[in-house]
Design a protein around this motif. Sequence first.
Motif, PDB file in Angstrom:
ATOM      1  N   ALA A  21      -4.006  51.476   2.454  1.00 42.56           N
ATOM      2  CA  ALA A  21      -3.376  51.308   3.770  1.00 42.56           C
ATOM      3  C   ALA A  21      -3.509  49.874   4.252  1.00 42.56           C
ATOM      4  O   ALA A  21      -2.541  49.289   4.775  1.00 42.56           O
ATOM      5  N   MET A  22      -4.681  49.282   4.077  1.00 40.08           N
ATOM      6  CA  MET A  22      -4.869  47.903   4.527  1.00 40.08           C
ATOM      7  C   MET A  22      -4.019  46.933   3.710  1.00 40.08           C
ATOM      8  O   MET A  22      -3.393  46.028   4.259  1.00 40.08           O
ATOM      9  N   LEU A  23      -3.977  47.128   2.395  1.00 38.82           N
ATOM     10  CA  LEU A  23      -3.140  46.257   1.561  1.00 38.82           C
ATOM     11  C   LEU A  23      -1.663  46.422   1.904  1.00 38.82           C
ATOM     12  O   LEU A  23      -0.916  45.444   1.987  1.00 38.82           O
ATOM     13  N   SER A  24      -1.234  47.658   2.134  1.00 31.94           N
ATOM     14  CA  SER A  24       0.190  47.893   2.426  1.00 31.94           C
ATOM     15  C   SER A  24       0.578  47.282   3.765  1.00 31.94           C
ATOM     16  O   SER A  24       1.719  46.850   3.951  1.00 31.94           O
ATOM     17  N   GLU A  33       2.404  43.909  -5.571  1.00 29.85           N
ATOM     18  CA  GLU A  33       2.612  45.351  -5.723  1.00 29.85           C
ATOM     19  C   GLU A  33       1.252  46.049  -5.740  1.00 29.85           C
ATOM     20  O   GLU A  33       0.282  45.540  -6.289  1.00 29.85           O
ATOM     21  N   VAL A  34       1.187  47.232  -5.124  1.00 28.57           N
ATOM     22  CA  VAL A  34      -0.066  47.996  -5.086  1.00 28.57           C
ATOM     23  C   VAL A  34       0.180  49.381  -5.674  1.00 28.57           C
ATOM     24  O   VAL A  34       1.114  50.080  -5.270  1.00 28.57           O
ATOM     25  N   ALA A 173       0.399  54.503   3.724  1.00 25.70           N
ATOM     26  CA  ALA A 173       0.501  53.511   2.650  1.00 25.70           C
ATOM     27  C   ALA A 173       1.761  53.710   1.804  1.00 25.70           C
ATOM     28  O   ALA A 173       2.445  52.745   1.438  1.00 25.70           O
ATOM     29  N   GLU A 174       2.083  54.961   1.487  1.00 23.71           N
ATOM     30  CA  GLU A 174       3.265  55.209   0.649  1.00 23.71           C
ATOM     31  C   GLU A 174       4.544  54.817   1.386  1.00 23.71           C
ATOM     32  O   GLU A 174       5.489  54.305   0.772  1.00 23.71           O
ATOM     33  N   THR A 175       4.566  55.029   2.681  1.00 23.90           N
ATOM     34  CA  THR A 175       5.726  54.615   3.477  1.00 23.90           C
ATOM     35  C   THR A 175       5.920  53.106   3.396  1.00 23.90           C
ATOM     36  O   THR A 175       7.048  52.611   3.490  1.00 23.90           O
ATOM     37  N   ARG A 176       4.854  52.379   3.184  1.00 22.78           N
ATOM     38  CA  ARG A 176       4.904  50.919   3.119  1.00 22.78           C
ATOM     39  C   ARG A 176       4.886  50.392   1.697  1.00 22.78           C
ATOM     40  O   ARG A 176       4.574  49.222   1.475  1.00 22.78           O
ATOM     41  N   GLY A 177       5.182  51.242   0.749  1.00 16.11           N
ATOM     42  CA  GLY A 177       5.443  50.746  -0.598  1.00 16.11           C
ATOM     43  C   GLY A 177       4.364  50.941  -1.639  1.00 16.11           C
ATOM     44  O   GLY A 177       4.563  50.577  -2.804  1.00 16.11           O
ATOM     45  N   VAL A 178       3.233  51.526  -1.283  1.00 21.53           N
ATOM     46  CA  VAL A 178       2.198  51.770  -2.292  1.00 21.53           C
ATOM     47  C   VAL A 178       2.666  52.881  -3.225  1.00 21.53           C
ATOM     48  O   VAL A 178       3.164  53.919  -2.791  1.00 21.53           O
ATOM     49  N   LYS A 179       2.506  52.643  -4.515  1.00 26.32           N
ATOM     50  CA  LYS A 179       2.874  53.647  -5.523  1.00 26.32           C
ATOM     51  C   LYS A 179       1.658  54.490  -5.871  1.00 26.32           C
ATOM     52  O   LYS A 179       0.596  53.955  -6.202  1.00 26.32           O
ATOM     53  N   ARG A 180       1.808  55.805  -5.783  1.00 25.27           N
ATOM     54  CA  ARG A 180       0.718  56.697  -6.169  1.00 25.27           C
ATOM     55  C   ARG A 180       1.006  57.280  -7.541  1.00 25.27           C
ATOM     56  O   ARG A 180       2.096  57.788  -7.800  1.00 25.27           O
ATOM     57  N   THR A 181       0.033  57.203  -8.438  1.00 23.69           N
ATOM     58  CA  THR A 181       0.157  57.769  -9.770  1.00 23.69           C
ATOM     59  C   THR A 181      -0.876  58.880  -9.945  1.00 23.69           C
ATOM     60  O   THR A 181      -2.071  58.658  -9.729  1.00 23.69           O
ATOM     61  N   GLU A 182      -0.417  60.053 -10.289  1.00 23.33           N
ATOM     62  CA  GLU A 182      -1.300  61.182 -10.542  1.00 23.33           C
ATOM     63  C   GLU A 182      -1.849  61.080 -11.961  1.00 23.33           C
ATOM     64  O   GLU A 182      -1.088  60.946 -12.931  1.00 23.33           O
ATOM     65  N   GLY A 183      -3.160  61.120 -12.105  1.00 26.30           N
ATOM     66  CA  GLY A 183      -3.740  61.049 -13.440  1.00 26.30           C
ATOM     67  C   GLY A 183      -5.224  60.745 -13.403  1.00 26.30           C
ATOM     68  O   GLY A 183      -5.764  60.312 -12.379  1.00 26.30           O
TER      69      GLY A 183
END
Length: 504
Positions: A21-24, A33-34, A173-183
């Motif tokens: 959230a802080m990075l985004s 990119e995060v 964070a996702e609204t501001r462009g952070v990509k979440r990867t499940e794994g």
Amino acid sequence: MAHLNKIVIVGGGSAGWICAAMLSHYFQNGPTEVELIESEEIGTIGVGESTIPPFLQLIRTLGIDEQDFIQKTQAAFKLAIRFENWRQKGETYYHPFGQIGGPLEVNEFYQCWLRAKQNGHPSALQDFAPATVMADTGKFMLPAKAQRTMIANANYALHIDAKLVAQYLRDFAETRGVKRTEGIVTNVATRADGGIEKVILKDGREVAGDFFIDCSGFRSLLVGKTLDEPFRDWSDLLLCDRAIALQTENVGAPHPYTLAQAQDFGWRWRIPLQHRSGNGYVFCSKYLSDDEATAVLMSQVQGEVVLGPNVIPFKTGMRQRPWVKNCVAIGLAAGFIEPLESTALHLIYKGMDYLLRFMPDMDADPILAAEYNRRITADYEEIRDFVVLHYSVTARDDTPFWRACQAVELPESLKTRIALFKASAALRDGVDDMFRAPSWQSVMEGMGIRPQRYQQLVDRIPLGVIMNLMDKSAPMLAEFVATLPSHQDFLSQHCPAEPFRRSA
């Protein structure tokens, strides 16, 4: 400048999503990119449900609406920590947020109070702490909405649901462009210089980055396991090494403080949210088994158990260097100090704040890393000393645990703090101290440590003026607080949360 093209966060939960959230917020428009990697299979530890006031500063800095955040995280307000049975069984004291009293000319209130006490004044220090008086009577009002009143200098934090906070910040964070990867990360590949090149997931996918943030919890997968950074073990200073945690339905109105009640072999917490409460027993396994600790906790909690009990083993201490090469550990991956003073979430925020201050580029300059490590280490050591203080000066000798706490050899830094305070209530100030004078004064007084004398400058003020101030201000504060709404009424009117629902 060779800007970082990509930052990879390994691990979610509160730590991962606060970082994201802080990075985004700061990199919403690039150039970095995060990507955050987490797995639903790996549970998060929900101990950090109590915060301190700087956490709300984080929320405001991100531009998050406080009222919306409170409602969506089931939060309730926290004005103080109530300590029961710490110095002696049957004794209670508070560590409040905000100021105690107000200065008199150039003299701080505490020094004036010391002179009054020396001259027989019957008041207690916390009679003049607006947060304590509100907490003890179950009242609440936003201090900012009560300017030019006797509670204007109080402060507050929140009791929150850590999983709901992680979800809230994930959405942010996702609204501001952070990509979440499940794994699940199973392997880590390093570069020729020893830095991290990429992480490899269980299904074979690879995620490369220029800089990595290790939020993998106690596993410390990157900084601990891969980069082999030594761990500074502080279990000789803080003897507790396990916790039992569970959640209950609320019985009655939530109190606006965290309860920290000393037990025979550790201490118990109660953290009420709007519809349920977090409960736990932090204890020393040398003297108590998991089953015994669970039985003690279950016999003392109120309300139906809705989650748990869960056993959480831990080791107190921190990585020697949380930032190593092109990777920084934040949260439990960097270190752990038991949640007695509700500092876990703050250390995540502070660790990320320092990283933004010393933001590296592609070369991850070791000079920046060294300063980061110095500053965050100072924070961990300050918190360690503050928490050790609660145990080490106890008068309790009724169990082997408390006798062992009395026998702990204190760090020189804490010895110096106590000696300075005993001399004339002097405090050693740092650059970014988390615990200000009212915090040290409240715990020292609560644990039976009072300075030998007040500072001589206070004698410039006529004694009658000081005694009159003490006589009038405590009753005035109590009378004003009595007019405020109850904590429950304030929540119901201004920020009610929907009944609690936890997904399976």
